[in-house]
Enzyme design. Sequence first.
Site, PDB file in Angstrom:
ATOM      1  N   GLY A  39       0.831  -1.142   0.134  1.00 57.99           N
ATOM      2  CA  GLY A  39       0.069  -0.079   0.175  1.00 57.99           C
ATOM      3  C   GLY A  39       0.986   0.987   0.128  1.00 57.99           C
ATOM      4  O   GLY A  39       2.095   1.097   0.191  1.00 57.99           O
ATOM      5  N   LEU A  40       0.198   2.352  -0.123  1.00 56.53           N
ATOM      6  CA  LEU A  40       1.027   3.616  -0.139  1.00 56.53           C
ATOM      7  C   LEU A  40       1.630   3.947   1.242  1.00 56.53           C
ATOM      8  O   LEU A  40       1.260   3.593   1.959  1.00 56.53           O
ATOM      9  CB  LEU A  40       0.093   4.590  -0.668  1.00 56.53           C
ATOM     10  CG  LEU A  40      -0.560   4.785  -1.804  1.00 56.53           C
ATOM     11  CD1 LEU A  40      -1.586   5.903  -1.850  1.00 56.53           C
ATOM     12  CD2 LEU A  40       0.397   5.178  -2.952  1.00 56.53           C
ATOM     13  N   SER A  41       2.771   4.822   1.094  1.00 59.61           N
ATOM     14  CA  SER A  41       3.283   5.161   2.384  1.00 59.61           C
ATOM     15  C   SER A  41       2.127   6.112   3.128  1.00 59.61           C
ATOM     16  O   SER A  41       1.444   6.975   2.626  1.00 59.61           O
ATOM     17  CB  SER A  41       4.393   6.245   1.923  1.00 59.61           C
ATOM     18  OG  SER A  41       5.018   6.790   3.033  1.00 59.61           O
ATOM     19  N   GLY A  42       2.242   5.438   4.343  1.00 61.08           N
ATOM     20  CA  GLY A  42       1.108   6.235   5.207  1.00 61.08           C
ATOM     21  C   GLY A  42      -0.184   5.462   5.317  1.00 61.08           C
ATOM     22  O   GLY A  42      -1.121   6.119   5.690  1.00 61.08           O
ATOM     23  N   SER A  43      -0.193   4.392   4.379  1.00 61.50           N
ATOM     24  CA  SER A  43      -1.675   3.864   4.356  1.00 61.50           C
ATOM     25  C   SER A  43      -1.874   2.901   5.839  1.00 61.50           C
ATOM     26  O   SER A  43      -3.161   2.829   6.003  1.00 61.50           O
ATOM     27  CB  SER A  43      -1.687   2.866   3.248  1.00 61.50           C
ATOM     28  OG  SER A  43      -0.624   1.781   3.213  1.00 61.50           O
ATOM     29  N   GLY A  44      -0.799   2.808   6.518  1.00 67.23           N
ATOM     30  CA  GLY A  44      -1.047   1.937   7.810  1.00 67.23           C
ATOM     31  C   GLY A  44      -0.442   0.644   7.808  1.00 67.23           C
ATOM     32  O   GLY A  44      -0.777  -0.294   8.527  1.00 67.23           O
ATOM     33  N   LYS A  45       0.342   0.243   6.844  1.00 70.14           N
ATOM     34  CA  LYS A  45       0.969  -1.039   6.754  1.00 70.14           C
ATOM     35  C   LYS A  45       1.681  -1.589   7.914  1.00 70.14           C
ATOM     36  O   LYS A  45       1.406  -2.610   8.627  1.00 70.14           O
ATOM     37  CB  LYS A  45       1.845  -1.294   5.580  1.00 70.14           C
ATOM     38  CG  LYS A  45       1.322  -1.048   4.147  1.00 70.14           C
ATOM     39  CD  LYS A  45       2.359  -0.946   3.120  1.00 70.14           C
ATOM     40  CE  LYS A  45       3.533   0.030   3.085  1.00 70.14           C
ATOM     41  NZ  LYS A  45       2.898   1.226   3.228  1.00 70.14           N
ATOM     42  N   SER A 113       5.964  -1.895  -2.230  1.00 72.90           N
ATOM     43  CA  SER A 113       6.011  -2.710  -3.207  1.00 72.90           C
ATOM     44  C   SER A 113       5.040  -2.421  -4.145  1.00 72.90           C
ATOM     45  O   SER A 113       3.957  -3.097  -4.403  1.00 72.90           O
ATOM     46  CB  SER A 113       5.667  -4.130  -2.642  1.00 72.90           C
ATOM     47  OG  SER A 113       4.580  -4.299  -1.816  1.00 72.90           O
TER      48      SER A 113
END
Length: 211
Positions: A39-45, A113
């Site tokens: 997921g995007l940077s900051g999405s919460g992964k 990724s």
Amino acid sequence: MPNDPTSRSEQRNGDDIYPHEHPESDRVRGGGFTLWFTGLSGSGKTTIAHLIGPELDRRGLIVEYLDGDSVRMHLSKGLGFSKEDRDTNIERVGWVASRLTRQGAAVITAAISPYEETRRKARAMVEQYGRFIEVFVQASVDECARRDVKGLYQKAFAGEIKGFTGVDDPYEEPENAEIVVDTEGQGPEESAAVVVAKLEELGLIPATVRA
């Protein structure tokens, strides 16, 4: 020749590499799998991954983390953010994840990724030894920018950072992720619960915590 200073053992650099010269066991310890957060940077992964990891540990699994920032600090130190370097980074993560999966670990990776083809390569490596569970952590660019305490998105919007995923470099959303969590519509704990429930449904983790 025994006294040849350029004997084969001394030539192993550059393209002169022999990766299959060590004994390779075909044994696989069962039960290993990789939980691949994208997921995007900051999405919460990473936030969700750090909630799930201790829960899997409580259920008796051996948990290993491959977090994007940590990998870049150690395994992929020196790589940049060109497409080639991003692909190399993710392929390294996939290879390590596959080896840990083979040893029966519950591997949790959390890296942007961004490219579908590279994620497919990582999946193929892992699935030689165990399940690959792709978790798409969904959040809009605007929401990720709002959460960004480092101000990286604002710098990318202003053109101060080039090749920033979701701004001027693409993020290719998974089309067939095993799990999708929308972190704009649910909190980290709820998202983690969705993932844990899916792992139970797939039979990858026990449904109860071991005493």
